[in-house]
Enzyme design. Structure first.
Site, mmCIF file in Angstrom:
data_model
loop_
_atom_site.group_PDB
_atom_site.id
_atom_site.type_symbol
_atom_site.label_atom_id
_atom_site.label_comp_id
_atom_site.label_asym_id
_atom_site.label_seq_id
_atom_site.Cartn_x
_atom_site.Cartn_y
_atom_site.Cartn_z
ATOM 1 N N SER A 70 1.091 3.219 -57.071
ATOM 2 C CA SER A 70 1.923 3.889 -58.069
ATOM 3 C C SER A 70 2.822 4.905 -57.399
ATOM 4 O O SER A 70 2.445 5.514 -56.386
ATOM 5 C CB SER A 70 1.058 4.591 -59.118
ATOM 6 O OG SER A 70 1.849 5.409 -59.978
ATOM 7 N N TYR B 113 -4.927 11.561 -61.365
ATOM 8 C CA TYR B 113 -4.542 10.151 -61.231
ATOM 9 C C TYR B 113 -3.724 9.934 -59.963
ATOM 10 O O TYR B 113 -3.974 9.002 -59.182
ATOM 11 C CB TYR B 113 -3.738 9.728 -62.456
ATOM 12 C CG TYR B 113 -3.081 8.376 -62.334
ATOM 13 C CD1 TYR B 113 -3.806 7.207 -62.488
ATOM 14 C CD2 TYR B 113 -1.701 8.275 -62.071
ATOM 15 C CE1 TYR B 113 -3.196 5.959 -62.378
ATOM 16 C CE2 TYR B 113 -1.086 7.043 -61.963
ATOM 17 C CZ TYR B 113 -1.836 5.887 -62.108
ATOM 18 O OH TYR B 113 -1.222 4.660 -61.995
#
Length: 250
Positions: A143, A156
């Site tokens: 990501s 995250y």
């Protein structure tokens, strides 16, 4: 005439992943005929399998829990004993709830263990099996959040940063073995997992990520950004002084 490019067999770790399923649909339209969907048994997993069977693929489901690392070698290894796997897509992960998880260490650890520890375990098992068969691709969904920790989602983001570094190192370790690793760094995807998050010009979709994955495989890329403009944006953001970085609306 269908394009002859693409893996004939595909294993998706995270069998209900929207990006994973979009990638499977795209590859089935090319050449893929056998698909394994690895995930926790559920109506959603069964429905995902049925949707791909409707496209003409032979689809099998495999019980898989990212947090149950002790079961990974047995359950994933068994897949490779049933036939060669041309491509593994590591597509599982959870966003967590940053506001809540900051005050709930157990929840924060679950994000880290799912996105990083579980991925390290499953990634190594699959990499070893691919190496043993002498060929294959391991595609890892990282990501853009892992490029630099942001106040809004650093739990995250830190888990994805660890995963990204692991996948790059694994790719170097496998260089020359016939197995290659491709790291995919999408921006925020408009999917169920990101429901409620505001979109931007750098927001992507599962279908766009699937298209980028296929193109990356064709080009034998080691890293893929989705959308491509993120490469330059993150290069600039990565080197901003922290006092200035804190002021950015990210």
């Amino acid at each position: 005439m269908k394009d002859a490019f693409g893996p004939q067999s595909l294993l998706i770790l995270g069998g209900t992943s929207e990006i994973g399923l979009a990638t499977a649909r795209r590859l089935i339209a090319r050449r893929t005929r056998t698909v394994w969907l690895a995930g926790r048994p559920s109506p959603s997993l069964a429905a995902a399998a049925d949707s791909l069977r409707a496209l003409g693929a032979d689809v099998r489901t495999v019980p898989f829990d990212a947090l149950d690392t002790e079961s990974h070698e047995e359950r994933l290894g068994k897949i490779f004993t049933e036939g060669a796997v041309d491509m593994v897509l590591l597509a599982f992960g959870i966003l967590g709830d940053q506001a809540h998880d900051e005050s709930d260490p157990v929840a924060a650890v679950r994000v880290a263990q799912t996105n990083y520890t579980g991925a390290v375990s499953a990634g190594l098992v699959c990499a070893g099996a691919l190496q043993a068969q002498g060929h294959g691709s391991l595609v890892v969904l990282s990501s853009v959040a892992g490029e630099r920790a942001r106040r809004a989602d650093f739990i995250y983001g830190s888990s994805k940063a660890g995963l990204d570094a692991f996948a790059q190192g694994l790719g170097d370790a496998l260089y020359g073995t016939g197995v290659r690793v491709m790291v995919v760094r999408p921006g925020s995807a408009r999917s169920r997992a990101a429901a409620g998050r505001a979109g931007t010009r750098l927001t992507t979709t599962p279908e766009a990520v699937a298209t980028a994955i296929e193109l990356g495989l064709r080009r034998r890329s080691e890293t893929v950004w989705v959308p491509g403009a993120l490469r330059m944006v993150t290069a600039a953001v990565r080197h901003l002084p922290r006092p200035l970085f804190r002021r950015l609306p990210v």
